[in-house]
Design a protein around this motif. Structure first.
Motif, short mmCIF file in Angstrom:
data_model
loop_
_atom_site.label_atom_id
_atom_site.label_comp_id
_atom_site.label_asym_id
_atom_site.label_seq_id
_atom_site.Cartn_x
_atom_site.Cartn_y
_atom_site.Cartn_z
N UNK A 57 0.86 -1.18 0.00
CA UNK A 57 0.00 0.00 0.00
C UNK A 57 0.91 1.24 0.00
N UNK A 58 1.33 1.64 -1.19
CA UNK A 58 2.36 2.67 -1.29
C UNK A 58 1.88 4.04 -0.82
N UNK A 59 0.62 4.40 -1.16
CA UNK A 59 0.12 5.71 -0.73
C UNK A 59 0.04 5.79 0.79
N UNK A 60 -0.43 4.71 1.40
CA UNK A 60 -0.51 4.67 2.86
C UNK A 60 0.88 4.73 3.48
N UNK A 61 1.81 3.99 2.89
CA UNK A 61 3.18 3.99 3.42
C UNK A 61 3.83 5.37 3.28
N UNK A 62 3.59 6.04 2.14
CA UNK A 62 4.20 7.35 1.92
C UNK A 62 3.66 8.37 2.92
N UNK A 63 2.33 8.33 3.16
CA UNK A 63 1.77 9.31 4.09
C UNK A 63 2.23 9.05 5.52
N UNK A 64 2.23 7.78 5.93
CA UNK A 64 2.68 7.48 7.30
C UNK A 64 4.15 7.85 7.48
N UNK A 65 4.93 7.77 6.42
CA UNK A 65 6.33 8.16 6.53
C UNK A 65 6.45 9.64 6.86
N UNK A 66 5.67 10.48 6.14
CA UNK A 66 5.70 11.91 6.42
C UNK A 66 5.19 12.23 7.81
N UNK A 67 4.13 11.55 8.22
CA UNK A 67 3.57 11.76 9.56
C UNK A 67 4.55 11.29 10.63
N UNK A 68 5.16 10.14 10.40
CA UNK A 68 6.10 9.57 11.36
C UNK A 68 7.34 10.46 11.53
#
Length: 730
Positions: A57-68
């Motif tokens: 789930x690339x979109x989910x992973x990309x957003x969580x990376x920015x949030x994290x």
């Protein structure tokens, strides 16, 4: 276990992680958060990111990376908590929840470019960067997508190991991380570069790449792993944060983490363990001297090589935070085995509940059969009944869940309503640990959402009106739950303007819902808001105005076997009370006979039963009787008239009166012929097998195989007490 089953577990874990993050960020907003709270939020977001990467789930992973990344700065003490930051993190959590829903196949993909830009800007203390970048512009986390994953090995290594960073990294204290994917690292869709980029996101710098195992082209296997990396991670990063990146890779990646002391070694040395003492090399570092001459600078550089100021700047400031976080992480891990749990498919629980219900029916049939034949097995039947009840209670407790799982959705609903209405609302919650059946919980979300939207849109006044009325600018919404007499009471209370009864009555007359000359009580006017199509909104919006919300609320609550009541005080506020059953499956009740009918009265409503004397019965108006219960008079309601039974005992002194307690109409005395038994009964829905019947909550199967109707005590008493015409009795 299939891939779909594993993915289903991931989504369950996402829900748990989102709930934990919501609780932590709410604590931050309330000012009660500590270091462990921030760490818990970080772990929750990180766990979602790890699973997202595993399932692609690339979109989910990309957003969580920015949030994290932002959460990492907060956790390390680089970014202090503030109201703008708390609000930003809560909005980011809402977008994260939307991403999870999209991965589950629900809803549309959120537009997260603007929030990602805000997260990135907030790391520098700027909370005004709300403008969304152009649609074709890459997002801040584009490095975590497929860009660059081609066959240009030199370009890949340049991407993850920029030139000129090795000497700087090796000169600073921190962690030395050696990574070498094994042969099976790529077997199941794994991608070591994702792990490396996460490590780089922590500030890691590549100091060496081992390409010695790369074969010639004719021997190259695209599914094998040939490279090894060595990275230097700053000392400000906690070791646990490094280990968390590799939580999901298991034994597919060989990982070594060791402390790296300052080492003024030559740049060309890429060995994993540089020599700590060489004196000729420090001239290559010389970070502070201005003079470029190597010979004079060498003695000074050697003397200053340990660079105590450089070592102390960040770690000394962040160590207390890291120590606190680390210290609070370890004990729960050690104590974890004390509270173990497993996940069970809900369909299996449903089958268990059905089987327990059949067991209850079989036990009742056996008891009645033995009793009818005069067989003495009293002790054995008592043991069987006790065991059956224990099994039933255990099975129901498995399905029971705290209502807090439904309440946890309310903060996000309020944030959205505040943004749409411009009103400010403070939320208070109580009784989140109150448990009720999962089936009831699942069907409670929609009516609760409607009631909250109605409270904010219609109940709570705009800020200017509240100030003019002498109220605080911030409205209050109080949500509570409690268990009482075998039922769950949920209160939704606001301190708004209350129900405008004059306007409601005028609107009802305008729509023809009541006669133009009708004289209604306050309670009857309040209940008009539940009429289908009724709305007092002056214009239709995406919040209200179409007149379907409150009608849906009453119908859903009724389908659950519950009741909803209103307590409105003009100018003071309004309280909606939902009375719901603890479970929709099995309950206790009195089996009574009324004329030619056998009925079941739920024991949760029963206060006492008695056979009155003539002196305790008093007439009240035309066709009504009242029962004197220790100096207090309550109405007598013959059940045969209410439910259409024939041949019932008409004299209350020859009948049995069952005193029941209701939420809306108080106490009343139900008149029945006799009480036949008191047993557990399995609730069968009439709406599913036939249709809804007013005054009947459902049906059950008795021990003799007959079907008996379950009395809807709330509906029967409310209809009789509030009826315009008196109840006719002989």
């Amino acid at each position: 276990m299939t891939a779909d089953e594993i993915q289903a577990i991931f989504f369950v874990e996402c829900e748990e992680a989102l709930a934990a993050a919501e609780a932590g960020l709410s604590a931050c907003q309330a000012g009660t958060a500590d270091a462990e709270t921030i760490n818990a939020v970080f772990r929750a977001v990180h766990s979602i990111k790890g699973g997202a990467g595993a399932f692609g789930f690339e979109a989910l992973q990309a957003f969580t990376h920015g949030f994290e990344t932002l959460l990492s700065d907060v956790r390390d003490g680089l970014l202090p908590l503030s109201d703008p930051l708390n609000a930003l993190m809560l909005r980011a959590l809402d977008v994260l929840a939307d991403h999870v829903n999209v991965c589950r196949g629900e809803g549309e993909a959120p537009h997260d470019a603007a929030i990602l830009a805000e997260l990135d800007a907030a790391r520098g203390g700027d909370f005004t960067a709300a403008a969304a970048p152009a649609e074709d512009a890459p997002t801040p986390t584009s490095a975590a997508t497929d860009d660059g994953l081609d066959f240009d090995l030199d370009a890949l290594m340049a991407d993850i190991a920029p030139a000129g960073t090795e000497s700087v990294a090796e000169a600073a204290p921190g962690w030395r991380v050696a990574i070498r994917p094994k042969a099976g690292a790529l077997a199941n869709g794994g991608e070591p570069l994702f792990l490396i980029r996460e490590l780089v996101g922590l500030g890691a710098v590549c100091t060496a790449i081992d390409t010695s195992d790369v074969p010639l082209l004719d021997q190259f296997d695209a599914g094998a792993a040939y490279l090894g990396w060595q990275y230097h991670v700053p000392a400000s990063v906690d070791r646990g944060a490094i280990e968390e990146i590799f939580d999901f890779v298991g034994d597919d990646v060989e990982l070594t983490i060791s402390e790296a002391a300052p080492a003024p070694a030559a740049v060309a040395a890429v060995e994993p363990e540089p020599e700590p003492e060489p004196a000729p090399a420090p001239v290559a570092q010389a970070p502070e001297p201005v003079a470029p001459a190597p010979e004079p600078a060498a003695p000074v550089s050697v003397a200053e090589a340990p660079a105590p100021k450089q070592v102390d700047t960040k770690p000394v400031e962040l160590k207390p935070v890291e120590a606190k976080l680390g210290g609070s992480d370890e004990p729960p891990i050690a104590a974890g085995p004390a509270a173990q749990s497993i996940r069970i498919d809900l369909t299996k629980l449903d089958r268990l509940i059905d089987s327990v219900g059949e067991l209850v029916i079989a036990q009742a049939m056996l008891a009645q059969r033995l009793s009818a034949q005069g067989l003495a097995a009293v002790e054995e039947l008592a043991v069987l009944e006790g065991l059956t009840r224990d099994i039933q209670e255990s099975a129901m407790s498995i399905r029971a869940q705290p209502i807090g799982s439904v309440f946890s959705r309310v903060p996000r609903i309020l944030r959205e309503l505040e943004a749409q209405t411009g009103k400010r609302v403070r939320l208070e919650m109580a009784g989140e640990a109150t448990e009720l059946d999962k089936t009831v919980l699942e069907r409670l979300g929609e009516p609760l959402t409607h009631l909250i939207r109605n409270a904010v849109d219609h109940g709570i006044e705009p800020t200017a009106d509240r100030l003019a009325a002498g109220k605080p600018a911030e409205g209050l919404l109080h949500l509570s739950a409690e268990q009482r007499s075998g039922r769950i009471l949920i209160h939704i209370k606001n301190d708004g303007r209350g129900i405008n009864r004059e306007r409601v009555l005028a609107k009802a007359k305008e729509r023809g819902l009541v006669a133009p000359d009708a004289q209604l009580s306050d309670e009857e006017i309040d209940n008009l808001i539940f009429a289908p199509g009724f709305s007092t909104a002056q214009q239709v919006s995406n919040i209200s105005g179409r007149g379907v919300g409150m009608d849906v609320v009453r119908q859903n609550v009724k389908n659950l076997g519950g009741r909803i009541t209103i307590d409105s005080r003009p100018g003071k506020g309004c309280t909606f009370t939902l009375a719901l059953p603890l479970t929709l499956a099995i309950s206790d009740g009195m089996i009574v006979t009324v004329g030619d009918q056998t009925l079941v009265v739920p024991l949760a409503h029963v206060v006492e039963s008695l056979r009155p004397t003539p002196a305790e019965i008093a007439p009240m108006g035309v066709g009504r009787r009242m029962l004197n219960v220790r100096g207090r008079f309550i109405p007598v309601l013959p059940l045969d008239r209410a439910l259409g039974a024939e041949g019932a005992v008409e004299d209350p002194c020859q009948a049995v009166l069952i005193i029941v307690d209701t939420e809306a109409a108080g106490q009343a005395a139900l008149q029945v012929d006799m009480i036949a038994d008191q047993r557990q009964f399995v609730i069968k829905s009439l709406a599913t097998h036939y249709r809804s019947v007013d005054g009947v909550a459902g049906a059950t199967i008795l021990g003799n195989g007959d079907v008996a109707l379950i009395v809807d005590v709330d509906a029967v008493v409310a209809r009789a007490v509030n009826a315009a015409e008196p109840v006719a009795v002989a």
